[in-house]
Design a protein around this motif. Structure first.
Motif, PDB file in Angstrom:
ATOM      1  N   ARG A  27      -0.520  -1.418  16.842  1.00 36.00           N
ATOM      2  CA  ARG A  27       0.529  -0.180  16.033  1.00 36.00           C
ATOM      3  C   ARG A  27       1.634  -0.221  17.089  1.00 36.00           C
ATOM      4  O   ARG A  27       2.876   0.054  16.223  1.00 36.00           O
ATOM      5  CB  ARG A  27      -0.317   0.987  16.064  1.00 36.00           C
ATOM      6  CG  ARG A  27       0.482   2.219  15.406  1.00 36.00           C
ATOM      7  CD  ARG A  27       0.054   1.883  13.783  1.00 36.00           C
ATOM      8  NE  ARG A  27       1.252   2.346  13.019  1.00 36.00           N
ATOM      9  CZ  ARG A  27       1.153   2.504  11.709  1.00 36.00           C
ATOM     10  NH1 ARG A  27       0.155   2.028  11.084  1.00 36.00           N
ATOM     11  NH2 ARG A  27       2.128   2.659  11.108  1.00 36.00           N
ATOM     12  N   GLU A  68       5.400  -0.836  15.402  1.00 36.55           N
ATOM     13  CA  GLU A  68       6.289   0.302  15.266  1.00 36.55           C
ATOM     14  C   GLU A  68       7.774  -0.067  15.965  1.00 36.55           C
ATOM     15  O   GLU A  68       8.752   0.507  15.739  1.00 36.55           O
ATOM     16  CB  GLU A  68       5.578   1.739  16.162  1.00 36.55           C
ATOM     17  CG  GLU A  68       4.733   2.261  15.207  1.00 36.55           C
ATOM     18  CD  GLU A  68       5.068   3.027  13.909  1.00 36.55           C
ATOM     19  OE1 GLU A  68       6.379   2.995  14.012  1.00 36.55           O
ATOM     20  OE2 GLU A  68       4.263   3.414  13.384  1.00 36.55           O
ATOM     21  N   GLN A 124       9.436   2.408   7.517  1.00 36.28           N
ATOM     22  CA  GLN A 124       8.155   2.846   7.770  1.00 36.28           C
ATOM     23  C   GLN A 124       7.185   2.019   6.773  1.00 36.28           C
ATOM     24  O   GLN A 124       6.104   1.892   7.392  1.00 36.28           O
ATOM     25  CB  GLN A 124       7.942   4.321   7.582  1.00 36.28           C
ATOM     26  CG  GLN A 124       6.715   4.856   8.365  1.00 36.28           C
ATOM     27  CD  GLN A 124       6.542   4.547   9.712  1.00 36.28           C
ATOM     28  OE1 GLN A 124       7.446   4.913  10.547  1.00 36.28           O
ATOM     29  NE2 GLN A 124       5.297   3.919  10.198  1.00 36.28           N
ATOM     30  N   VAL A 178       6.581  -1.250   8.389  1.00 30.81           N
ATOM     31  CA  VAL A 178       5.828  -1.066   9.738  1.00 30.81           C
ATOM     32  C   VAL A 178       4.372  -0.962   9.209  1.00 30.81           C
ATOM     33  O   VAL A 178       3.339  -1.560   9.803  1.00 30.81           O
ATOM     34  CB  VAL A 178       6.398   0.089  10.396  1.00 30.81           C
ATOM     35  CG1 VAL A 178       5.223   0.290  11.532  1.00 30.81           C
ATOM     36  CG2 VAL A 178       7.663  -0.237  11.094  1.00 30.81           C
TER      37      VAL A 178
END
Length: 262
Positions: A141, A145, A165, A168
């Protein structure tokens, strides 16, 4: 599915073919702004998910190298009955294009390189070490990010926060696994063809952005200087993925280059 890899083919059979090879993410979907522009210009377009990524989740061979990725492209071309094509490659995809042009020159009509390089450099090495540390010590993660920091200018990423986002989240959902990602990073970090660039005799388009924080624009400058007759395209702003953040400027120059090969 072509040559064991997820492949998308757009456009009319018989048209000049452009194969698009993505960077470290490996996804066919990276080329959203380029596919429609190429189709409108009359080209047939091939995109694909690189081995180990996206919908091409095959295991990677031992000692994975850029040469393996180039072999996959030849397999795609053979499966699609394409004897010769133009190749457009972003970053790692540009390395694949360079390998193809050096080892299979009869198959490549022209080569477009986006923020690519011919040899390792210490700044990019530091960036990859930081990304690998995130992967090892924090997890996937954190790794995904951080990805937009290296891809996009800060102002563009802030202005497109929801889109970034979503990218991601998609990257995390489809993360190929730490071993695959480390093998892909290892392959690009070992790539070194600076002493062979003089062998290239095909038309080459070298596109870079001065604010790329992952790959110094000087890497593209060295490519342009070393490849006889190459065409340089330099944007002051756009980041590592400037074909995404400044698509109109990039597409205009790329299509002009391709038209000159007809």
């Amino acid at each position: 599915m072509t040559a064991g890899l997820y492949t998308e083919v757009h456009g009319e059979p018989g048209a000049e073919t452009v194969l698009l090879s993505s960077g470290l993410g490996g996804s066919a979907g990276y080329w959203g702004p380029q596919v429609p522009a190429l189709l409108e210009a009359g080209y047939r377009v091939i995109t694909y998910d690189q081995r180990g990524t996206g919908r091409s989740r095959q295991a990677l061979p031992a000692d994975y190298r850029i040469e393996h990725m180039a072999d996959d492209v030849i397999g795609i071309l053979d499966s699609e009955g394409v004897s010769r094509c133009h190749v457009v490659g972003h970053a790692l995809g540009g390395l694949v294009g360079l390998q193809l042009a050096l080892d299979q020159p009869a198959r490549i009509s022209s080569l477009a390189l986006i923020n690519a390089w011919a040899a390792p450099n210490p700044h990019s090495a530091r960036c990859f070490e930081a990304r690998l540390a995130l992967l090892d010590h924090v997890g996937p993660r954190a790794y995904v990010e951080a990805q937009p920091i290296f891809l996009y200018p800060a102002s563009w990423a802030a202005a497109h926060a929801e889109r970034v986002q979503a990218e991601v989240d998609h990257a995390f959902e489809h993360f190929p696994g730490a071993d695959t990602m480390k093998a892909r990073i290892g392959a690009l970090r070992r790539f070194e063809v600076s002493q062979r660039l003089a062998e290239l005799s095909l038309p080459v388009f070298v596109s870079s952005a001065l604010d790329d924080v992952l790959v110094p624009a000087t890497c593209s400058g060295r490519l342009s200087q070393a490849i006889a007759g190459s065409t340089a395209h330099v944007l002051p702003h756009g980041g590592h993925a400037h074909n995404i953040t400044a698509p109109d400027a990039f597409n205009e120059s790329m299509l002009a280059f391709l038209r000159n090969q007809r």
